[in-house]
Design a protein around this motif. Structure first.
Motif, PDB file in Angstrom:
ATOM      1  N   THR A  56       6.479  -0.277 -11.326  1.00 26.27           N
ATOM      2  CA  THR A  56       7.089  -0.154 -10.001  1.00 26.27           C
ATOM      3  C   THR A  56       6.540  -1.160  -8.998  1.00 26.27           C
ATOM      4  O   THR A  56       7.217  -1.474  -8.029  1.00 26.27           O
ATOM      5  N   CYS A  57       5.338  -1.646  -9.223  1.00 27.56           N
ATOM      6  CA  CYS A  57       4.696  -2.611  -8.327  1.00 27.56           C
ATOM      7  C   CYS A  57       4.130  -3.758  -9.167  1.00 27.56           C
ATOM      8  O   CYS A  57       2.922  -3.807  -9.435  1.00 27.56           O
ATOM      9  N   ILE A  96       0.845  -1.205   0.000  1.00 25.63           N
ATOM     10  CA  ILE A  96       0.000   0.000   0.000  1.00 25.63           C
ATOM     11  C   ILE A  96       0.876   1.249   0.000  1.00 25.63           C
ATOM     12  O   ILE A  96       0.644   2.184  -0.771  1.00 25.63           O
ATOM     13  N   ALA A  97       1.905   1.249   0.831  1.00 27.75           N
ATOM     14  CA  ALA A  97       2.807   2.402   0.902  1.00 27.75           C
ATOM     15  C   ALA A  97       3.525   2.624  -0.429  1.00 27.75           C
ATOM     16  O   ALA A  97       3.661   3.761  -0.894  1.00 27.75           O
ATOM     17  N   LYS A  98       3.977   1.539  -1.059  1.00 23.50           N
ATOM     18  CA  LYS A  98       4.679   1.641  -2.342  1.00 23.50           C
ATOM     19  C   LYS A  98       3.744   2.163  -3.433  1.00 23.50           C
ATOM     20  O   LYS A  98       4.124   3.000  -4.254  1.00 23.50           O
ATOM     21  N   VAL A  99       2.493   1.677  -3.441  1.00 19.73           N
ATOM     22  CA  VAL A  99       1.503   2.135  -4.421  1.00 19.73           C
ATOM     23  C   VAL A  99       1.219   3.619  -4.216  1.00 19.73           C
ATOM     24  O   VAL A  99       1.216   4.399  -5.177  1.00 19.73           O
ATOM     25  N   LYS A 100       1.023   4.038  -2.980  1.00 16.90           N
ATOM     26  CA  LYS A 100       0.740   5.454  -2.709  1.00 16.90           C
ATOM     27  C   LYS A 100       1.913   6.343  -3.121  1.00 16.90           C
ATOM     28  O   LYS A 100       1.706   7.415  -3.682  1.00 16.90           O
ATOM     29  N   GLU A 101       3.126   5.878  -2.870  1.00 13.87           N
ATOM     30  CA  GLU A 101       4.315   6.641  -3.258  1.00 13.87           C
ATOM     31  C   GLU A 101       4.394   6.771  -4.777  1.00 13.87           C
ATOM     32  O   GLU A 101       4.701   7.843  -5.317  1.00 13.87           O
ATOM     33  N   THR A 102       4.091   5.688  -5.483  1.00 11.27           N
ATOM     34  CA  THR A 102       4.109   5.702  -6.947  1.00 11.27           C
ATOM     35  C   THR A 102       3.031   6.621  -7.493  1.00 11.27           C
ATOM     36  O   THR A 102       3.266   7.376  -8.441  1.00 11.27           O
ATOM     37  N   LEU A 103       1.852   6.587  -6.899  1.00  4.27           N
ATOM     38  CA  LEU A 103       0.762   7.457  -7.340  1.00  4.27           C
ATOM     39  C   LEU A 103       1.117   8.924  -7.124  1.00  4.27           C
ATOM     40  O   LEU A 103       0.786   9.771  -7.957  1.00  4.27           O
ATOM     41  N   GLU A 104       1.804   9.220  -6.038  1.00  4.67           N
ATOM     42  CA  GLU A 104       2.231  10.602  -5.786  1.00  4.67           C
ATOM     43  C   GLU A 104       3.197  11.085  -6.864  1.00  4.67           C
ATOM     44  O   GLU A 104       3.168  12.252  -7.255  1.00  4.67           O
ATOM     45  N   ALA A 105       4.040  10.189  -7.352  1.00  2.00           N
ATOM     46  CA  ALA A 105       4.983  10.555  -8.411  1.00  2.00           C
ATOM     47  C   ALA A 105       4.249  10.823  -9.727  1.00  2.00           C
ATOM     48  O   ALA A 105       4.706  11.619 -10.552  1.00  2.00           O
ATOM     49  N   PHE A 106       3.098  10.168  -9.938  1.00  2.00           N
ATOM     50  CA  PHE A 106       2.317  10.344 -11.170  1.00  2.00           C
ATOM     51  C   PHE A 106       1.379  11.546 -11.077  1.00  2.00           C
ATOM     52  O   PHE A 106       1.011  12.145 -12.091  1.00  2.00           O
ATOM     53  N   ARG A 107       0.994  11.918  -9.870  1.00  2.00           N
ATOM     54  CA  ARG A 107      -0.013  12.966  -9.646  1.00  2.00           C
ATOM     55  C   ARG A 107       0.243  14.273 -10.399  1.00  2.00           C
ATOM     56  O   ARG A 107      -0.695  14.864 -10.950  1.00  2.00           O
ATOM     57  N   PRO A 108       1.487  14.790 -10.479  1.00  2.00           N
ATOM     58  CA  PRO A 108       1.702  16.068 -11.193  1.00  2.00           C
ATOM     59  C   PRO A 108       1.232  16.041 -12.647  1.00  2.00           C
ATOM     60  O   PRO A 108       0.826  17.077 -13.186  1.00  2.00           O
ATOM     61  N   GLN A 109       1.276  14.881 -13.284  1.00  2.00           N
ATOM     62  CA  GLN A 109       0.806  14.791 -14.671  1.00  2.00           C
ATOM     63  C   GLN A 109      -0.699  15.031 -14.753  1.00  2.00           C
ATOM     64  O   GLN A 109      -1.186  15.649 -15.699  1.00  2.00           O
ATOM     65  N   LEU A 110      -1.439  14.543 -13.765  1.00  2.00           N
ATOM     66  CA  LEU A 110      -2.888  14.792 -13.729  1.00  2.00           C
ATOM     67  C   LEU A 110      -3.168  16.242 -13.353  1.00  2.00           C
ATOM     68  O   LEU A 110      -4.029  16.888 -13.943  1.00  2.00           O
TER      69      LEU A 110
END
Length: 78
Positions: free
Chosen positions: A68-69, A7-21
């Motif tokens: 990443t996951c 869960i932590a790894k997924v959330k970290e990865t999503l945060e890295a993608f968030r600026p594109q959205l």
């Protein structure tokens, strides 16, 4: 029960993608990871009503997340 480290790894990865959205006026909200390792998200802002949202979800977020996951099976929108 889903591993807290995943869960932590997924959330970290999503945060890295968030600026594109955010660049297009959109965002996403992490809901959960189910027992089949499907990540449940809610697209919000401009992404919530965009006709390209499914493509963004599958070809963007899901592809990036699986790199990443690899244990993630799919990303779905709730």
């Amino acid at each position: 029960m889903v591993d807290e480290a995943l869960i932590a790894k997924v959330k970290e990865t999503l945060e890295a993608f968030r600026p594109q959205l955010n660049a297009d006026g959109g965002d996403m909200e992490f809901i959960n990871i189910d027992d089949e390792n499907k990540v449940h998200l809610k697209l919000t802002g401009a992404c919530g009503s965009c006709p390209m949202a499914t493509m963004t979800l599958k070809m963007g977020i899901e592809r990036y997340l699986k790199e990443t996951c690899p244990e993630i099976s799919e990303v779905v929108q709730d």
